[in-house]
Motif scaffolding. Structure first.
Motif, PDB file in Angstrom:
ATOM      1  N   LEU A 161       3.345  -6.092   1.674  1.00  0.00           N
ATOM      2  CA  LEU A 161       2.538  -5.309   0.735  1.00  0.00           C
ATOM      3  C   LEU A 161       2.440  -5.965  -0.636  1.00  0.00           C
ATOM      4  O   LEU A 161       1.425  -5.833  -1.327  1.00  0.00           O
ATOM      5  CB  LEU A 161       3.127  -3.897   0.596  1.00  0.00           C
ATOM      6  N   ARG A 198      -3.301  -5.023  -7.150  1.00  0.00           N
ATOM      7  CA  ARG A 198      -3.449  -3.680  -6.628  1.00  0.00           C
ATOM      8  C   ARG A 198      -2.575  -2.707  -7.450  1.00  0.00           C
ATOM      9  O   ARG A 198      -1.480  -3.086  -7.915  1.00  0.00           O
ATOM     10  CB  ARG A 198      -3.046  -3.613  -5.158  1.00  0.00           C
ATOM     11  N   ASP A 223      -1.429   2.969  -4.839  1.00  0.00           N
ATOM     12  CA  ASP A 223      -1.966   2.660  -3.511  1.00  0.00           C
ATOM     13  C   ASP A 223      -0.898   2.044  -2.622  1.00  0.00           C
ATOM     14  O   ASP A 223      -0.803   2.353  -1.427  1.00  0.00           O
ATOM     15  CB  ASP A 223      -3.164   1.716  -3.631  1.00  0.00           C
ATOM     16  N   LEU A 224      -0.082   1.164  -3.216  1.00  0.00           N
ATOM     17  CA  LEU A 224       0.970   0.519  -2.414  1.00  0.00           C
ATOM     18  C   LEU A 224       2.017   1.538  -1.942  1.00  0.00           C
ATOM     19  O   LEU A 224       2.532   1.449  -0.824  1.00  0.00           O
ATOM     20  CB  LEU A 224       1.627  -0.589  -3.229  1.00  0.00           C
ATOM     21  N   THR A 239       1.523   4.696  -1.321  1.00  0.00           N
ATOM     22  CA  THR A 239       0.925   5.514  -0.271  1.00  0.00           C
ATOM     23  C   THR A 239       1.010   4.811   1.076  1.00  0.00           C
ATOM     24  O   THR A 239       1.349   5.415   2.105  1.00  0.00           O
ATOM     25  CB  THR A 239      -0.541   5.827  -0.620  1.00  0.00           C
ATOM     26  N   GLU A 240       0.723   3.481   1.107  1.00  0.00           N
ATOM     27  CA  GLU A 240       0.831   2.724   2.359  1.00  0.00           C
ATOM     28  C   GLU A 240       2.286   2.579   2.799  1.00  0.00           C
ATOM     29  O   GLU A 240       2.594   2.606   3.995  1.00  0.00           O
ATOM     30  CB  GLU A 240       0.188   1.347   2.190  1.00  0.00           C
ATOM     31  N   ARG A 288       3.800   5.531   4.715  1.00  0.00           N
ATOM     32  CA  ARG A 288       3.388   5.618   6.118  1.00  0.00           C
ATOM     33  C   ARG A 288       4.373   4.896   7.025  1.00  0.00           C
ATOM     34  O   ARG A 288       4.520   5.251   8.194  1.00  0.00           O
ATOM     35  CB  ARG A 288       1.988   5.031   6.293  1.00  0.00           C
ATOM     36  N   THR A 289       5.019   3.858   6.465  1.00  0.00           N
ATOM     37  CA  THR A 289       6.023   3.130   7.260  1.00  0.00           C
ATOM     38  C   THR A 289       7.322   3.923   7.324  1.00  0.00           C
ATOM     39  O   THR A 289       7.793   4.286   8.398  1.00  0.00           O
ATOM     40  CB  THR A 289       6.261   1.739   6.657  1.00  0.00           C
TER      41      THR A 289
END
Length: 504
Positions: free
Chosen positions: A405, A413, A417-418, A420-421, A424-425
Motif C-alpha cells: 500500500l 495518496r 484512502d489507505l 480504508t483499504e 479490508r485486510t
C-alpha cells in the motif's frame, strides 16, 4: 468505786474504727449514683436503682476475671443491660445501654486524672492524737491486654464491697465461707448456700488477684517485692491452701450432686445446678492459680536476670498535666511565656548543625581508607530464567500488506484512502499502516541514507481531518520519494543530497 471513765480509753488507737470507716468509703461511689441521678439531663433516672446496677456490674466483672486477663467491656455491658431492662421494661433498649454505660464509667471514675476515688477518714494514732487521712482507692480499673485490647478488672476494694467486709484475711475468710457452704448444703438450705458459694468464689478471685499483683510488681521491679522471706512463704502457704480447697470443694460438689438427685422439687434442682456451676468455677480458678504458683519462682529468676542488665532510667518522667499545664494556666501571659520557652528549650534538646565543623571535617579527610581485598568481593552467580517469547504485535503478512500500500512512487495518496483499504485486510494491518504514516510525517532521512535505501516515505498535512471510525486527527498525503547520491565531495567524500521533491 468503779470509775466508768477508766473503762473507756479513748486515747488508744482503734484499728477497727478505721477499717469500718474505709468500708463506708468504698460504698460512697455507689451511694453517690443514686444521690445524683436527679441531675442527669439525658434520662429520667428516678425509676432506676443505680447502686444495685453498680453492684451487679462489679459482680459481672469479678466473675469474668481471669488470672491473666480481665472482663470484656462489651460483654459486661450486655449482661448489665439485661438487668437494667428488668428495672424499667417500658424504656427503650438504647436507654438501657446508656444507663449501663453510665454506671460502668462512674465505677471506673472516668473524667479524673488518675481515675481513683478519695475519701477522708479519721483515726487516733499512738500518741492519742486524732488525725485525718486520705483514703484513695479504685473499684474497677482498665488494663491493656496482650493483643492491644482493653479489659476490666475488679480491685480488692470492689470485691470487699460485694462480700461486705474490708481488709480481711483472704484465706481465713474463704475457709469460713466454704465451711458455711458445706453446712448449708447438708441441711438442704440451697438458697442460702448459693450466697455462700458466691462469696467463696469472690474470695478465690481476690486471692488470685493478690498473687497476680505480686507477680506484676516483680515484672516491673524485683526489688519492690520481698522474695527472700515474704513471697516464698506466701507461695508455700498458697499451695497448701489450694490442695486443701481442692479436696474440700470436691466433697461439696458430691454433696450438691446428691442433694440434686434426691430432690423432687424443680426449684431445688435448679438451685443445686447453679451451685454445681459455681463450685466448678472455683475449682477451675484454683487449678489455674496453682499453675501460676508453680512458675512464679522461674519468673522471678528471669526478671532478675533481665533487670540486672537493664539500663537505669536517667530522668524521671514529667507529668505534663499536673506539673506543667495546671501551674502554667495560673500564671500571667508574660510569666507563662518565659516558663514555656525554658521548658521547650530543655525538652526538645540540642539541634545538630547543618554543616560540619572544621576539626571534624579534617579528621574525616585524614582518616585512612579501609583495607580492601585484592580480588574484590565475591561475584554472585547469576540465576538465569527462561522467559516466554513475546509475540510480535504485527505479523509478516501485515508488513507485506503495508509495503504494497505504501509503494507510492508514481502517485501520492491520502492516508484516509489507505486506511480504508488496509481495514479490508485486517485491523492490525490498518494499525501498522497508521504507525508507519505517522513516522513519515518527519522522516529520518539520514538513517535511511546510511542504510542504503533508495526511497523514503514522506507525509505532509492536507488540511483535512480523518473521518473514519476508530481513527482521528489530521489527514496526511503520503508519497515515496527517491533518494539520489551525488559524486563524493572533495572535502568529506560523504556528503549527500536530497532531491528537490523530498525537500519540498
Amino acid at each position: 468505786m468503779y470509775d466508768r471513765r477508766e473503762a473507756t480509753p479513748v486515747n488508744l488507737p482503734d484499728e477497727g474504727l478505721a477499717r469500718r470507716a474505709k468500708a463506708l468509703a468504698c460504698t460512697a461511689p455507689l451511694q453517690a449514683l443514686d444521690e445524683n441521678k436527679g441531675s442527669l439531663r439525658w434520662v429520667k433516672a428516678e425509676v432506676y436503682q443505680l447502686a444495685e446496677i453498680a453492684l451487679h456490674t462489679i459482680d459481672q466483672v469479678t466473675i469474668s476475671m481471669d488470672f491473666d486477663s480481665g472482663a470484656s467491656q462489651d460483654k459486661v455491658l450486655d449482661q448489665v443491660e439485661r438487668f437494667v431492662a428488668l428495672q424499667a421494661s417500658d424504656r427503650s433498649a438504647e436507654e438501657h445501654r446508656k444507663v449501663a454505660r453510665h454506671v460502668l464509667q462512674r465505677l471506673i471514675n472516668i473524667g479524673t486524672v488518675d481515675r481513683s476515688f478519695s475519701e477522708t477518714y479519721g483515726s487516733v494514732d499512738e500518741d492519742g492524737v486524732y488525725r485525718r487521712y486520705a483514703f484513695e482507692f479504685n473499684l474497677l480499673v482498665e488494663r491493656a491486654g496482650p493483643e492491644g485490647n482493653v479489659y476490666l478488672r475488679a480491685t480488692d476494694e470492689a470485691i470487699n464491697v460485694l462480700v461486705g467486709a474490708l481488709d480481711t484475711d483472704v484465706e481465713s475468710a474463704q475457709i469460713a465461707a466454704e465451711v458455711k457452704l458445706g453446712s448449708l448444703i447438708k441441711r438442704g438450705r440451697l438458697a442460702e448456700a448459693k450466697l455462700a458459694a458466691e462469696q467463696a468464689r469472690y474470695r478465690t478471685v481476690q486471692y488470685g488477684e493478690m498473687l497476680r499483683q505480686l507477680l506484676d510488681a516483680t515484672t516491673r521491679d524485683v526489688r519492690a517485692v520481698d522474695w527472700e522471706h515474704e513471697v516464698p512463704k506466701l507461695l508455700a502457704d498458697a499451695l497448701v491452701h489450694i490442695e486443701e480447697r481442692y479436696e474440700f470443694e470436691h466433697r461439696i460438689l458430691r454433696n450438691i450432686s446428691e442433694a440434686r438427685d434426691k430432690s423432687d422439687e424443680p426449684l431445688q434442682k435448679q438451685r443445686a445446678a447453679e451451685l454445681v456451676s459455681i463450685v466448678r468455677d472455683c475449682i477451675r480458678r484454683h487449678m489455674q492459680l496453682q499453675k501460676r504458683l508453680l512458675t512464679a519462682r522461674s519468673l522471678f529468676r528471669e526478671e532478675q536476670d533481665r533487670q540486672q542488665f537493664a539500663e537505669l532510667p536517667r530522668r524521671a518522667v514529667i507529668d505534663l498535666h499536673g506539673q506543667v499545664l495546671s501551674p502554667l494556666l495560673g500564671l500571667s501571659l508574660r510569666d507563662a511565656l518565659l516558663v514555656s520557652e525554658g521548658f521547650f528549650r530543655a525538652a526538645v534538646g540540642p539541634e545538630p548543625p547543618a554543616l560540619l565543623g572544621l576539626p571534624s571535617l579534617v579528621a574525616r579527610l585524614l582518616k585512612p581508607a579501609p583495607e580492601r581485598e585484592r580480588l574484590g568481593e565475591e561475584i554472585p552467580e547469576p540465576v538465569l530464567e527462561e522467559t516466554a517469547a513475546e509475540k510480535p504485535p504485527f505479523t509478516l503478512e501485515d508488513w507485506a500488506a503495508t509495503d504494497t500500500l505504501l509503494d507510492l512512487r508514481d502517485t501520492p495518496r491520502p492516508l484516509s484512502d489507505l486506511l480504508t483499504e488496509a481495514e479490508r485486510t485486517s485491523p492490525s494491518t490498518a494499525a501498522l499502516l497508521l504507525h508507519r504514516a505517522v513516522n513519515a510525517f518527519s522522516p529520518a532521512v539520514d538513517e535511511r541514507i546510511q542504510r542504503g535505501e533508495s526511497h523514503v516515505l514522506v507525509g505532509v498535512r492536507t488540511g483535512d481531518l480523518l473521518d473514519l471510525p476508530g481513527f482521528g486527527g489530521d489527514d496526511l498525503l503520503l508519497y515515496s520519494a527517491a533518494i539520489t547520491t551525488p559524486p563524493d565531495d572533495a572535502n568529506t567524500g560523504r556528503d549527500t543530497h536530497v532531491p528537490e521533491d523530498v525537500a519540498e
